[in-house]
Design a protein around this motif. Structure first.
Motif, PDB file in Angstrom:
ATOM      1  N   THR A 521     -70.506 -35.887 -25.047  1.00 50.11           N
ATOM      2  CA  THR A 521     -69.064 -35.620 -25.125  1.00 50.11           C
ATOM      3  C   THR A 521     -68.511 -36.191 -26.418  1.00 50.11           C
ATOM      4  O   THR A 521     -68.694 -37.371 -26.717  1.00 50.11           O
ATOM      5  CB  THR A 521     -68.322 -36.231 -23.923  1.00 50.11           C
ATOM      6  N   TYR A 522     -67.828 -35.344 -27.147  1.00 54.65           N
ATOM      7  CA  TYR A 522     -67.282 -35.735 -28.446  1.00 54.65           C
ATOM      8  C   TYR A 522     -66.318 -34.632 -28.888  1.00 54.65           C
ATOM      9  O   TYR A 522     -66.388 -33.494 -28.406  1.00 54.65           O
ATOM     10  CB  TYR A 522     -68.396 -35.920 -29.472  1.00 54.65           C
ATOM     11  N   PRO A 523     -65.413 -34.926 -29.800  1.00 58.17           N
ATOM     12  CA  PRO A 523     -64.449 -33.917 -30.250  1.00 58.17           C
ATOM     13  C   PRO A 523     -65.145 -32.723 -30.920  1.00 58.17           C
ATOM     14  O   PRO A 523     -66.099 -32.901 -31.691  1.00 58.17           O
ATOM     15  CB  PRO A 523     -63.575 -34.672 -31.253  1.00 58.17           C
ATOM     16  N   GLN A 524     -64.670 -31.540 -30.641  1.00 55.97           N
ATOM     17  CA  GLN A 524     -65.242 -30.338 -31.230  1.00 55.97           C
ATOM     18  C   GLN A 524     -64.371 -29.771 -32.350  1.00 55.97           C
ATOM     19  O   GLN A 524     -64.778 -28.817 -33.012  1.00 55.97           O
ATOM     20  CB  GLN A 524     -65.469 -29.281 -30.149  1.00 55.97           C
ATOM     21  N   GLU A 525     -63.201 -30.346 -32.567  1.00 60.40           N
ATOM     22  CA  GLU A 525     -62.301 -29.853 -33.597  1.00 60.40           C
ATOM     23  C   GLU A 525     -62.694 -30.437 -34.959  1.00 60.40           C
ATOM     24  O   GLU A 525     -62.740 -31.665 -35.130  1.00 60.40           O
ATOM     25  CB  GLU A 525     -60.846 -30.225 -33.281  1.00 60.40           C
ATOM     26  N   THR A 526     -62.923 -29.586 -35.910  1.00 59.87           N
ATOM     27  CA  THR A 526     -63.358 -30.022 -37.242  1.00 59.87           C
ATOM     28  C   THR A 526     -62.381 -31.007 -37.865  1.00 59.87           C
ATOM     29  O   THR A 526     -62.789 -32.038 -38.428  1.00 59.87           O
ATOM     30  CB  THR A 526     -63.544 -28.801 -38.154  1.00 59.87           C
ATOM     31  N   GLU A 527     -61.109 -30.711 -37.781  1.00 56.94           N
ATOM     32  CA  GLU A 527     -60.117 -31.551 -38.446  1.00 56.94           C
ATOM     33  C   GLU A 527     -60.059 -32.961 -37.868  1.00 56.94           C
ATOM     34  O   GLU A 527     -59.641 -33.898 -38.564  1.00 56.94           O
ATOM     35  CB  GLU A 527     -58.728 -30.893 -38.366  1.00 56.94           C
ATOM     36  N   TRP A 528     -60.477 -33.124 -36.623  1.00 56.67           N
ATOM     37  CA  TRP A 528     -60.465 -34.462 -36.027  1.00 56.67           C
ATOM     38  C   TRP A 528     -61.304 -35.422 -36.850  1.00 56.67           C
ATOM     39  O   TRP A 528     -60.914 -36.585 -37.056  1.00 56.67           O
ATOM     40  CB  TRP A 528     -60.979 -34.397 -34.583  1.00 56.67           C
ATOM     41  N   TYR A 529     -62.446 -34.982 -37.337  1.00 57.53           N
ATOM     42  CA  TYR A 529     -63.361 -35.862 -38.071  1.00 57.53           C
ATOM     43  C   TYR A 529     -62.780 -36.255 -39.433  1.00 57.53           C
ATOM     44  O   TYR A 529     -62.938 -37.398 -39.868  1.00 57.53           O
ATOM     45  CB  TYR A 529     -64.722 -35.177 -38.228  1.00 57.53           C
ATOM     46  N   ILE A 530     -62.107 -35.307 -40.069  1.00 58.12           N
ATOM     47  CA  ILE A 530     -61.469 -35.618 -41.348  1.00 58.12           C
ATOM     48  C   ILE A 530     -60.347 -36.634 -41.142  1.00 58.12           C
ATOM     49  O   ILE A 530     -60.254 -37.640 -41.861  1.00 58.12           O
ATOM     50  CB  ILE A 530     -60.917 -34.332 -41.994  1.00 58.12           C
ATOM     51  N   CYS A 531     -59.539 -36.401 -40.142  1.00 52.76           N
ATOM     52  CA  CYS A 531     -58.409 -37.294 -39.883  1.00 52.76           C
ATOM     53  C   CYS A 531     -58.877 -38.673 -39.407  1.00 52.76           C
ATOM     54  O   CYS A 531     -58.323 -39.705 -39.810  1.00 52.76           O
ATOM     55  CB  CYS A 531     -57.471 -36.666 -38.847  1.00 52.76           C
ATOM     56  N   LYS A 532     -59.890 -38.690 -38.560  1.00 54.56           N
ATOM     57  CA  LYS A 532     -60.359 -39.971 -38.026  1.00 54.56           C
ATOM     58  C   LYS A 532     -60.945 -40.835 -39.137  1.00 54.56           C
ATOM     59  O   LYS A 532     -60.719 -42.051 -39.188  1.00 54.56           O
ATOM     60  CB  LYS A 532     -61.387 -39.736 -36.926  1.00 54.56           C
ATOM     61  N   ARG A 533     -61.711 -40.214 -40.036  1.00 51.09           N
ATOM     62  CA  ARG A 533     -62.262 -41.010 -41.132  1.00 51.09           C
ATOM     63  C   ARG A 533     -61.149 -41.554 -42.027  1.00 51.09           C
ATOM     64  O   ARG A 533     -61.248 -42.670 -42.553  1.00 51.09           O
ATOM     65  CB  ARG A 533     -63.250 -40.184 -41.947  1.00 51.09           C
ATOM     66  N   GLU A 534     -60.081 -40.783 -42.206  1.00 45.45           N
ATOM     67  CA  GLU A 534     -58.952 -41.292 -42.982  1.00 45.45           C
ATOM     68  C   GLU A 534     -58.318 -42.500 -42.290  1.00 45.45           C
ATOM     69  O   GLU A 534     -57.947 -43.480 -42.941  1.00 45.45           O
ATOM     70  CB  GLU A 534     -57.917 -40.179 -43.188  1.00 45.45           C
ATOM     71  N   GLU A 535     -58.198 -42.441 -40.965  1.00 44.95           N
ATOM     72  CA  GLU A 535     -57.656 -43.580 -40.222  1.00 44.95           C
ATOM     73  C   GLU A 535     -58.532 -44.813 -40.414  1.00 44.95           C
ATOM     74  O   GLU A 535     -58.031 -45.938 -40.601  1.00 44.95           O
ATOM     75  CB  GLU A 535     -57.584 -43.237 -38.725  1.00 44.95           C
ATOM     76  N   ILE A 536     -59.842 -44.619 -40.342  1.00 44.90           N
ATOM     77  CA  ILE A 536     -60.768 -45.739 -40.519  1.00 44.90           C
ATOM     78  C   ILE A 536     -60.592 -46.348 -41.902  1.00 44.90           C
ATOM     79  O   ILE A 536     -60.514 -47.580 -42.059  1.00 44.90           O
ATOM     80  CB  ILE A 536     -62.218 -45.252 -40.300  1.00 44.90           C
TER      81      ILE A 536
END
Length: 544
Positions: A521-536
Motif C-alpha cells: 500500500t502506497y500512494p499511486q498519484e505521481t504528483e504525491w512523490y514530487i510534493c512529498k520530497r519537497e516537504e522533506i
C-alpha cells in the motif's frame, strides 16, 4: 513548437496527448542528482533540433534525449491496474546523449521529451538558480525555451547505508561487445559498467568466482567467466586469485564497497555444482556443472579446499567486512534437504561470513539454515512479523501485483516509492537480478537489448536490465535514474531523522494518507512523490 516542463516521473508517449502538469521548480540537497524533463511537440517535421542548457549554477548539467524502445511483452495477462498501458508498442526508456551535429528530431504532432540531470557537488553554493533549456534550429534560430528554477538547500545528502546490488552479468558484456573474456578490452568495458553502477547507488557487485549459475536452463551453459584459476594435477587442486585480485582492485578504484561472491551451487535448490573450468594436466576442461550432484564427494573435496584458500585470500586483503556469500538462488521449501546439505558443507569455512540468498519461505530462517534471508517483496510479511533483523528484499518479474517494480508499462512512481518503503520498513538491503542481462530467458541466446527488451518473450520489458550497451559505454535508462531518485529519497529521510527523530519523519511521510505505507500500500498519484520530497527538503532546511 510547444514545450512543457514536466517531472522526471512522467513517461511521455508519442501516440497520446500529454496530460502531465507543468513542473517548473524544485529543490535538491547538495551531493544529489536532480532530474526533470522538458516535453516538446512540433507541428511539422523539424530536424535537426539542437537542445542545450544555460545556467549560472556551477554544476554539471546534462541534456539527453528520451528515446522510444519496443516492447512485445509489456506485462503478463493478469497484471494489476496500476499500469500505464498493457499493449505492445514503443515505450520511453533509453536516455541518449545528444549528438552535437545530428541533434534531435521534432516529429509532427508527437510529444517527445529531453531529460535534464543536474549533478550537484557537495560544495555547491546554496541558493536559487534558473536553468534554461533552449531549443534551436540549425542556424541558431531559437524555437523554444523553458526555464526551470532549482533551489539548492544548504544540506548535504549523507552517504548511502543501504546495501544495494543489481546483478552484474560479466559474460553479457563480453558477448555483446564481442571481446574475449577477461581480455584488456573486456576489463575496460567492465570498468565502465561498474562506474555507472556506483554512480547510481549500487555499492555491492556480483563477483564471479566461477560462472554464476543463474538463469541458465537445466543442462545449459553460459560463457565461462571465472575469476579464480583452477589447476589440477595428479589429483591435487591449486588455486590462483590473480584475476580476483584485479577485480577487487578495480572495484576499489571505482568506489564499489561490497563483494557478493557468486553462488556455490545451482539456482532453484542447490542440486548441482556450478560450471567450473580447470586446467587438468595441461588441458582446459570443465570439472563440474549440471552433471555434478551437489553432494558429489569430489565436489565436496573441491569446495572444502577452495573455501579454505578463498578465506585466506579474503583475510590477506583485509576485506572480511566487505564480502557476502551465496549458496543457491530462490530455493523452495521442497529443496530444503539439498539446501541443508549445502549449508552444512560450507558452514565450517564460512561461519564468520554472511550468507545471503533470495528465498521466500520463512522455514529456511527458522531452521537456522540462513541468518540473512532475502524474501521477495510480495512475501515479506512473515519475515517482518517474525522480527528478522537486517532484512533485505528483492523483486523481479514475479512481483507485479500491488508491490513496487519497474517494468516499462508501470508508472515511474511505482519505481520511485521503493526508497520510502525501505525507510519505513527499515530494510538493510535491496537485490535485483538484472543490471545488464542481455540474453534470452535461461541464457538460451544473446539478444539485442535495443530491439528485444523482454528477454526473448521471457520477462516483461524492464525486468532484465537497467543499462544499454552503447558504443562508448553504458547508456542509462529512465528506470535507472528514477531508481536512483528513490535511493536519494531514502538518504534524505535518514538525514531528516537525525534532526527530528524517526517518529516525526514517519508521521510526515504518511501525513494525510489515511493508511500506512507498506510494500503493498502506497500512494499511486505521481504528483504525491514530487510534493512529498519537497516537504522533506523543506523540513531539512528548517532544521539545518
Amino acid at each position: 513548437m510547444e514545450t512543457r516542463k514536466i517531472s522526471s516521473l512522467v513517461k511521455v508517449f508519442a501516440d497520446e496527448e500529454l496530460q502531465a502538469p507543468i513542473h517548473g521548480r524544485g529543490s535538491s540537497l547538495r551531493g544529489e542528482m536532480y532530474s526533470f524533463q522538458v516535453a516538446y511537440r512540433a507541428s511539422l517535421l523539424i530536424r535537426p533540433l539542437h537542445v542545450f542548457a544555460e545556467s549560472a549554477l556551477q554544476a554539471p548539467i546534462s541534456v539527453r534525449s528520451v528515446e522510444l524502445v519496443p516492447s512485445n511483452l509489456a506485462c503478463y495477462h493478469d497484471a494489476d491496474d496500476h499500469v500505464l498501458r498493457r499493449t505492445p508498442g514503443l515505450y520511453p526508456d533509453l536516455l541518449m546523449l545528444l549528438n552535437p551535429l545530428k541533434g534531435i528530431t521534432g516529429y509532427p504532432n508527437q510529444w517527445r521529451s529531453v531529460w535534464v540531470t543536474v549533478e550537484l557537488p557537495p560544495e555547491t553554493k546554496p541558493g536559487t538558480y534558473d536553468i534554461d533549456i533552449v531549443f534551436e534550429l540549425k542556424k541558431g534560430e531559437e524555437v523554444g525555451r523553458e526555464t526551470f528554477v532549482l533551489e539548492v538547500i544548504a544540506a548535504t545528502l549523507p552517504e548511502q547505508t543501504l546495501k544495494h546490488t543489481e546483478w552484474f552479468h560479466t559474460d553479457c558484456i563480453a558477448t555483446y561487445y564481442k571481446t574475449d573474456i577477461f581480455s584488456e578490452e573486456h576489463w575496460r568495458r567492465i570498468g565502465q559498467f561498474i562506474e555507472t553502477a556506483v554512480k547510481h547507488g549500487m555499492n555491492m557487485i556480483l563477483t564471479p568466482l566461477f560462472t554464476p549459475p543463474l538463469d541458465t536452463a537445466v543442462g545449459g551453459s553460459r560463457p565461462a567467466v571465472q575469476l579464480v584459476d583452477v589447476e589440477m594435477s595428479e589429483g591435487t587442486y591449486r588455486f590462483r586469485f590473480d584475476r580476483l585480485q584485479r577485480w577487487i582492485d578495480l572495484c576499489d578504484r571505482l568506489g564499489m564497497t561490497y563483494f557478493e561472491f557468486s553462488h556455490l551451487f545451482t539456482q532453484w535448490g542447490a542440486k548441482h555444482a556450478p560450471k567450473i573450468m580447470a586446467t587438468v594436466d595441461g588441458k582446459e576442461e570443465q570439472l563440474f556443472g549440471w552433471h555434478t550432484d551437489s553432494a558429489d564427494p569430489e565436489y565436496t573435496r573441491f569446495i572444502s579446499l577452495f573455501l579454505t584458500e578463498l578465506v585466506r585470500f579474503v583475510e590477506e586483503n583485509g576485506i572480511q567486512q566487505r564480502v557476502y556469500f551465496h549458496l543457491s538462488d530462490e530455493p523452495k521449501l521442497e529443496d530444503m534437504d539439498t539446501y541443508r546439505a549445502a549449508f552444512e558443507l560450507i558452514q565450517p569455512y564460512l561461519r564468520d561470513y554472511p550468507i545471503v540468498d533470495a528465498l521466500s519461505d520463512l522455514e529456511f530462517y527458522k531452521s537456522g539454515l540462513i541468518r540473512n534471508p532475502i524474501p521477495a517483496s510480495n512475501d515479506m510479511q512473515p519475515f517482518l512479523d517474525h522480527g528478522v533483523e537486517d532484512l533485505w528484499t528483492y523483486y523481479c518479474c514475479a512481483q507485479y501485483k500491488q508491490v513496487s517494480n519497474r517494468f516499462f508499462n508501470m508508472p515511474s512512481s511505482r519505481n520511485r516509492v521503493l526508497g520510502m518503503q525501505i525507510y519505513k520498513l527499515q530494510l538493510a538491503g535491496f537485490l535485483h537480478w538484472g543490471y545488464n542481462f542481455w540474453y534470452a530467458q535461461f541464457s538460451e541466446y544473446p539478444i539485442d537489448p535495443f530491439t528485444v527488451t523482454d528477454a526473448g518473450g521471457g520477462f516483461p520489458s524492464g525486468d532484465a536490465y537497467l543499462v544499454y550497451p552503447g558504443e562508448d559505454g553504458p547508456i542509462e535508462s529512465i528506470r535507472l535514474e528514477v531508481l536512483t531518485e528513490a535511493l536519494q529519497d531514502l538518504r534524505a529521510l535518514q538525514l531528516l531523522e537525525t534532526k527530528i527523530g524517526r517518529e516525526r519523519v514517519v508521521s510526515l511521510l504518511e501525513e494525510g494518507l489515511g493508511y500506512e505505507i507498506t510494500l503493498n500500500t502506497y500512494p499511486q498519484e505521481t504528483e504525491w512523490y514530487i510534493c512529498k520530497r519537497e516537504e522533506i527538503n523543506q523540513q531539512i532546511q528548517i532544521h539545518s
